[in-house]
Design an enzyme around this catalytic site. Structure first.
Site, mmCIF file in Angstrom:
data_model
loop_
_atom_site.group_PDB
_atom_site.id
_atom_site.type_symbol
_atom_site.label_atom_id
_atom_site.label_comp_id
_atom_site.label_asym_id
_atom_site.label_seq_id
_atom_site.Cartn_x
_atom_site.Cartn_y
_atom_site.Cartn_z
ATOM 1 N N LYS A 58 25.409 46.725 70.526
ATOM 2 C CA LYS A 58 25.072 46.856 71.939
ATOM 3 C C LYS A 58 24.265 48.130 72.134
ATOM 4 C CE LYS A 58 27.370 48.184 75.495
ATOM 5 N NZ LYS A 58 26.491 49.323 75.878
ATOM 6 N N ASP A 60 21.754 49.270 75.842
ATOM 7 C CA ASP A 60 21.721 49.623 77.258
ATOM 8 C C ASP A 60 22.740 48.881 78.121
ATOM 9 O OD1 ASP A 60 19.555 50.984 76.364
ATOM 10 O OD2 ASP A 60 18.137 50.161 77.809
#
Length: 686
Positions: A58, A60
């Site tokens: 992951k 943003d």
């Protein structure tokens, strides 16, 4: 935003004086009631009370939205890390900003001709301005505009803004075609649209990052956009992830805040979230002062987003940041040990307060108050006086906890110059991260130093973050500093003087390094009201996708009978579907009948969710078209269509079936008009 090469820093960051403090040789002792954290030497780097991606990658955060009283938080997710670039949007939900429940991928990459989905933002279109229905969730997102196969491989295609929409509260999205609503027009960097509603003028406003500037756009319907102004800054490196919101200060005055993620190393500032207070007239933002303030002074609080508190939308906001840096994004121990790379900061509560800053106002932060609801133990250590010399090891130890204390001179006349805490300290005292304050000299400051333990920065330049302390009365050097320190398996966050300054950085201590010690340099320090709190492990099981029907055949373990014996998913473009294909029992004609049955599965999540369209023929009113959950061959849940081709979300609460083995059945006995069902995206989640 997408992956990029590592930038070169222009100047090293100096180390704090605390690294030369003599170290204690004796190991810390355990407290009488055990340790402060469970599994002190666990072979995992999964955080205890911070949100992290279930697997792979992951980066943003995307600004969360409130839907039906629930926080819906999307973020960029790469299921192909570390072999391929390219991100999808994954969804997690929360009711308190601490416990997050994974819901799986909401918008997969490769769905349309523009492939990846990068950063953007969602809004709830309450007034149906975009035409997808009142309450639809609309996403404005950066994608590549019809990239070539070569551009897909390295994510180098031209960036533009595209509109996607959701009719199920943001659980799944569909692209509104392949054409941009904001075309590129030759810009190399053109991304991260942030959309807000301008209530005063009754229209939408979007901010787009363009390397050295933020452009402002307006629209009545989220589809047709006019570029109306720009805010240019050529001294902050690459500008990304803009933010704009109104907020009421503690004196009652109303202000606008413009925020960006930026690289402040050129000016000796952080590379986190820069912001300005100022005025916004619907088209142009005018800052109060030229120089930005920084919402975090650490090394790892990037791509941050803020969102409103629905109970006090102008008085308080929340914020969350990606705890990583594009200087070393792939240098993490979590990938090798746990198969993931991506952790978020704690959710913060933000408010605007009068300050000594030239603008007159600053955002102040505190950890979300709901964190206290997950406390498992509290050690009230009280006041501890520490003389200069060897650090004083505390009885308490752990890998995940919160420390609160006020650090002060033991008396007004002593020569205390530096005081703080060693956290994640090894038994022999040779490894530790340091949180402290330098009170001597003309420029007192707080710091977080990770140079004495594991960390991600191979350059050795990003070891200590610093931030000036607020002056005392009459401009004097302050005699005391309030510290709140959040320690988790791979992160340390320091809130100074009730959050007027924050330092957030990754720290990769060895699992066995669980000690805590206090130190003072130059004179005696007192650590007043020292309190250490531990928290429950808030990790929840990830969503389980039972069927997305994106293959050329039924999912493994599924079977079909009768006229549906050779049924396979079909390419469709039905409203509400996820992906390219759906399960459709039409099978060439409404005359086709039969049963499709899933592989047996254990109910190990609370909710079963799927989308259904087609005939309105409920079970028990023959002939039926119904989706049924079978326990021992008997239906315990059932749903049908509504006589049209719009796939609607069905949610079944399976709490009473926990641990049972069940099957999902798609029954088609009907042969008349709408004598078939369409089913899509079957998931189990909490």
């Amino acid at each position: 935003m997408t992956y990029r090469t590592t930038p070169r820093l222009l100047a090293p960051v100096l180390l704090a004086a605390t690294l030369v403090v003599p170290l204690a040789a004796a190991p810390p002792t355990a407290s009488a009631d055990g340790t402060l954290s469970s599994a002190l030497t666990a072979e995992t780097y999964r955080p205890v009370y911070h949100h992290s991606v279930p697997d792979h990658w992951k980066n943003d955060p995307q600004r969360p939205i409130w839907v039906d009283g629930e926080l819906r938080y999307h973020y960029l997710y790469n299921p192909d890390y570390d072999e391929k670039v390219g991100t999808s949007w994954r969804l997690t939900t929360s009711t308190d900003g601490v416990v997050f429940r994974d819901q799986g991928v909401a918008a997969p990459k490769g769905t349309n001709a523009n492939y990846d989905l990068w950063s953007g933002s969602t809004v709830v279109d309450h007034e149906n301005t975009a035409g997808f229905g009142a309450g639809a969730v609309i996403m404005l997102v950066t994608q590549m505009d019809h990239p070539t196969p070569e551009e897909i491989v390295d994510a180098s295609g031209p960036q533009a803004q595209f509109l996607w929409y959701s009719t199920d509260g943001g659980r799944t999205f569909r692209p509104d075609g392949d054409q941009p609503v904001m075309a590129n027009e030759g810009r190399e960097h053109f991304r991260d649209p942030k959309v807000v509603w301008d209530d005063e003028r009754g229209r939408w406003v979007a901010l787009v990052a363009e390397a050295d500037r933020v452009s402002f756009w307006t629209s009545p319907d989220l589809k047709d956009w006019d570029r109306v102004s720009e805010y240019v800054r050529d001294d902050l490196g690459m500008i990304e992830c803009p933010d704009l919101f109104p907020v009421r200060a503690d004196d009652g005055s109303l202000h606008w805040v413009l925020g960006i993620s930026a690289n402040g190393y050129l000016t000796g500032d952080p590379a986190t979230y820069a912001y300005w207070t100022g005025d916004f007239d619907g088209e142009t933002f005018t800052p109060d002062v030229h120089d930005p303030q920084w919402l975090d002074h650490g090394f790892d609080w990037y791509g941050a987003v803020t969102w409103e508190d629905p109970d006090a939308p102008l008085d308080r906001r929340y914020a969350i940041g990606w705890m990583n840096s594009w200087a070393y994004p792939y240098t993490t121990r979590t990938w090798e040990t746990d198969g993931f790379n991506g952790t978020d900061s704690i959710v913060r509560e933000l408010r605007l307060a009068a300050s000594g800053d030239p603008s007159g106002f600053s955002l102040v932060s505190r950890p979300v108050s709901a964190l206290d609801d997950h406390a498992t133990s509290t050690a009230m250590v009280g006041d501890v006086v520490v003389a200069p010399g060897d650090p004083v090891a505390l009885d308490q130890e752990g890998v995940a906890y919160r420390i609160e204390t006020t650090v002060a001179r033991a008396d007004a006349a002593n020569l205390l110059s530096n005081a703080g805490l060693q956290v994640r300290r090894s038994a022999d005292g040779t490894r530790h991260a340091d949180v402290g304050t330098v009170l001597a000299g003309d420029a007192p400051y707080s710091y977080l130093n990770r140079g004495g333990t594991g960390h991600p920065d191979g350059s050795g330049e990003k070891l200590e973050s610093r931030a000036a302390l607020a002056a005392g009365p009459g401009g004097a050097t302050p005699d005391e500093v309030r510290l709140t320190v959040l320690v988790d398996r791979t992160t340390v966050e320091v809130f100074v003087d009730d959050g007027r300054v924050v330092h957030s950085s990754q720290v990769f201590a060895e699992p066995e390094d669980v000690g805590i010690a206090l130190y003072a340099v130059g004179g005696e320090a007192v650590f007043r009201d020292l309190t250490i709190t531990t928290f429950a492990d808030v990790n929840q099981p990830p969503a389980r996708l039972l069927a997305d029907f994106e293959g050329d055949a039924l999912p493994a373990g599924w079977s079909a009978t009768g006229g549906l014996a050779h049924l396979a998913p079909v390419v469709s473009d039905a409203p509400g579907q996820a992906g390219h294909r759906v399960l459709d029992t039409f099978a060439g004609s409404d005359a086709a009948t039969g049963v499709v049955t899933s592989a047996p599965f254990v109910v190990d999540r609370r909710w079963l969710r799927f989308r259904v369209a087609g005939g309105d023929h409920p079970l028990g009113v023959e002939p039926a078209t119904s989706v049924n959950l079978l326990l021992d061959g008997q239906p315990v849940r059932t749903a049908t269509g509504t006589g049209d081709g719009v796939l609607r979300l069905v949610e079944w609460d399976l709490a009473d079936l926990a641990g049972e083995t069940v099957e999902l059945q798609v029954l088609d006995d009907a042969t008349g008009d709408w004598g078939h069902l369409m089913v899509d995206h079957v998931t189990l989640s909490d």
